[in-house]
Design a protein around this motif. Structure first.
Motif, PDB file in Angstrom:
ATOM      1  N   PRO A 181       0.809  -1.229   0.000  1.00 28.82           N
ATOM      2  CA  PRO A 181       0.000   0.000   0.000  1.00 28.82           C
ATOM      3  C   PRO A 181       0.839   1.275   0.000  1.00 28.82           C
ATOM      4  CG  PRO A 181      -0.774  -1.545   1.673  1.00 28.82           C
ATOM      5  CD  PRO A 181       0.506  -2.091   1.129  1.00 28.82           C
ATOM      6  N   HIS A 182       0.339   2.270  -0.741  1.00 26.60           N
ATOM      7  CA  HIS A 182       0.865   3.635  -0.744  1.00 26.60           C
ATOM      8  C   HIS A 182       2.251   3.779  -1.384  1.00 26.60           C
ATOM      9  CE1 HIS A 182      -2.544   4.652   1.760  1.00 26.60           C
ATOM     10  NE2 HIS A 182      -2.201   3.665   2.563  1.00 26.60           N
ATOM     11  N   VAL A 183       2.702   2.826  -2.164  1.00 24.69           N
ATOM     12  CA  VAL A 183       4.007   2.938  -2.816  1.00 24.69           C
ATOM     13  C   VAL A 183       3.895   3.883  -4.002  1.00 24.69           C
ATOM     14  CG1 VAL A 183       5.755   1.711  -4.151  1.00 24.69           C
ATOM     15  CG2 VAL A 183       4.788   0.668  -2.129  1.00 24.69           C
ATOM     16  N   VAL A 184       4.774   4.892  -4.055  1.00 24.22           N
ATOM     17  CA  VAL A 184       4.802   5.792  -5.198  1.00 24.22           C
ATOM     18  C   VAL A 184       6.208   5.922  -5.783  1.00 24.22           C
ATOM     19  CG1 VAL A 184       2.765   7.116  -4.541  1.00 24.22           C
ATOM     20  CG2 VAL A 184       5.001   7.830  -3.726  1.00 24.22           C
ATOM     21  N   GLN A 185       7.211   5.408  -5.073  1.00 16.10           N
ATOM     22  CA  GLN A 185       8.586   5.452  -5.561  1.00 16.10           C
ATOM     23  C   GLN A 185       9.283   4.133  -5.246  1.00 16.10           C
ATOM     24  OE1 GLN A 185      10.566   8.769  -3.764  1.00 16.10           O
ATOM     25  NE2 GLN A 185       9.604  10.253  -5.105  1.00 16.10           N
ATOM     26  N   ALA A 186      10.361   3.886  -5.965  1.00 18.65           N
ATOM     27  CA  ALA A 186      11.209   2.724  -5.684  1.00 18.65           C
ATOM     28  C   ALA A 186      12.652   3.137  -5.950  1.00 18.65           C
ATOM     29  CB  ALA A 186      10.824   1.542  -6.563  1.00 18.65           C
ATOM     30  N   ALA A 187      13.560   2.533  -5.220  1.00 22.55           N
ATOM     31  CA  ALA A 187      14.984   2.816  -5.390  1.00 22.55           C
ATOM     32  C   ALA A 187      15.735   1.494  -5.503  1.00 22.55           C
ATOM     33  CB  ALA A 187      15.521   3.622  -4.214  1.00 22.55           C
ATOM     34  N   LYS A 188      16.770   1.495  -6.335  1.00 19.88           N
ATOM     35  CA  LYS A 188      17.626   0.328  -6.511  1.00 19.88           C
ATOM     36  C   LYS A 188      19.041   0.752  -6.145  1.00 19.88           C
ATOM     37  CE  LYS A 188      19.245  -2.902 -10.044  1.00 19.88           C
ATOM     38  NZ  LYS A 188      19.092  -3.303 -11.452  1.00 19.88           N
ATOM     39  N   ILE A 189      19.643   0.017  -5.230  1.00 20.44           N
ATOM     40  CA  ILE A 189      21.000   0.315  -4.773  1.00 20.44           C
ATOM     41  C   ILE A 189      21.894  -0.853  -5.161  1.00 20.44           C
ATOM     42  CG2 ILE A 189      22.457   0.856  -2.785  1.00 20.44           C
ATOM     43  CD1 ILE A 189      19.501   1.490  -1.468  1.00 20.44           C
ATOM     44  N   LEU A 190      22.870  -0.586  -6.000  1.00 15.85           N
ATOM     45  CA  LEU A 190      23.821  -1.604  -6.437  1.00 15.85           C
ATOM     46  C   LEU A 190      25.171  -1.262  -5.828  1.00 15.85           C
ATOM     47  CD1 LEU A 190      24.503  -4.044  -8.212  1.00 15.85           C
ATOM     48  CD2 LEU A 190      24.888  -2.457 -10.083  1.00 15.85           C
ATOM     49  N   ARG A 191      25.730  -2.214  -5.073  1.00 12.67           N
ATOM     50  CA  ARG A 191      26.987  -1.951  -4.367  1.00 12.67           C
ATOM     51  C   ARG A 191      28.030  -2.993  -4.757  1.00 12.67           C
ATOM     52  NH1 ARG A 191      26.897  -2.245   1.972  1.00 12.67           N
ATOM     53  NH2 ARG A 191      26.802  -4.450   1.520  1.00 12.67           N
TER      54      ARG A 191
END
Length: 167
Positions: free
Chosen positions: A136-146
């Motif tokens: 619920p309520h997701v409007v953004q996503a982030a991907k972190i590659l390390r």
């Protein structure tokens, strides 16, 4: 928000006290509670956060990727969340993996060296439109590659994390 076993609290057959705490960005504990024996952090989530102010930003590890946690934060506490997604939610992880990451306009790269390692991070963020991750309520996503290289032995590790902010 995070849970830890209290060091030195285990005596004989009594298990160590497991504490769930809400902490500020500077590391100061605002509130904490003991997770009942044989219990888990998920069941204590709302009890810990309910007495706190509304309108805060809450971050938590992958254990707290729960639909009812997201709903509680946004609808009851008027708060925002940033949750890390790992393999414990395979469908959510798969939904994030197939987002159009190559089309991201927001990309940041960092390189650091220290503590006998070199590390490179790439962070991509995008707005989720249409049918997105099932939370619920997701409007953004982030991907972190390390990428991390140990300078002593040359061993290289690669890690991909996904994070979901609600705003």
């Amino acid at each position: 928000m995070d849970g830890r076993n209290a060091r030195g609290s285990r005596h004989g057959g009594t298990p160590a006290a497991h504490l769930l705490a809400a902490v500020t960005g500077t590391g100061q504990a605002v509130t904490q509670l003991r997770v009942p024996d044989r219990g888990n952090e998920i069941a204590c989530f709302t009890a810990l956060l309910d007495p706190l102010y509304t309108g805060l930003v809450m971050t938590a590890d992958a254990l707290h990727i729960q639909r009812n946690h997201a709903t509680f934060l946004v609808e009851s506490k008027q708060a925002h969340y940033l949750l890390t997604v790992e393999g414990n939610r395979p469908r959510l992880h798969a939904a994030l993996r197939v987002l159009p990451w190559t089309q991201c306009a927001a990309v940041r790269h960092d390189r650091e060296a220290g503590h006998d390692r070199r590390e490179t991070r790439s962070v991509r963020a995008l707005t989720v439109t249409g049918p997105g991750p099932d939370l619920p309520h997701v409007v953004q996503a982030a991907k972190i590659l390390r990428h991390r290289t140990d300078t002593k032995n040359g061993k290289t590790t690669r890690q991909t994390l996904y994070a979901i902010p609600d705003t």
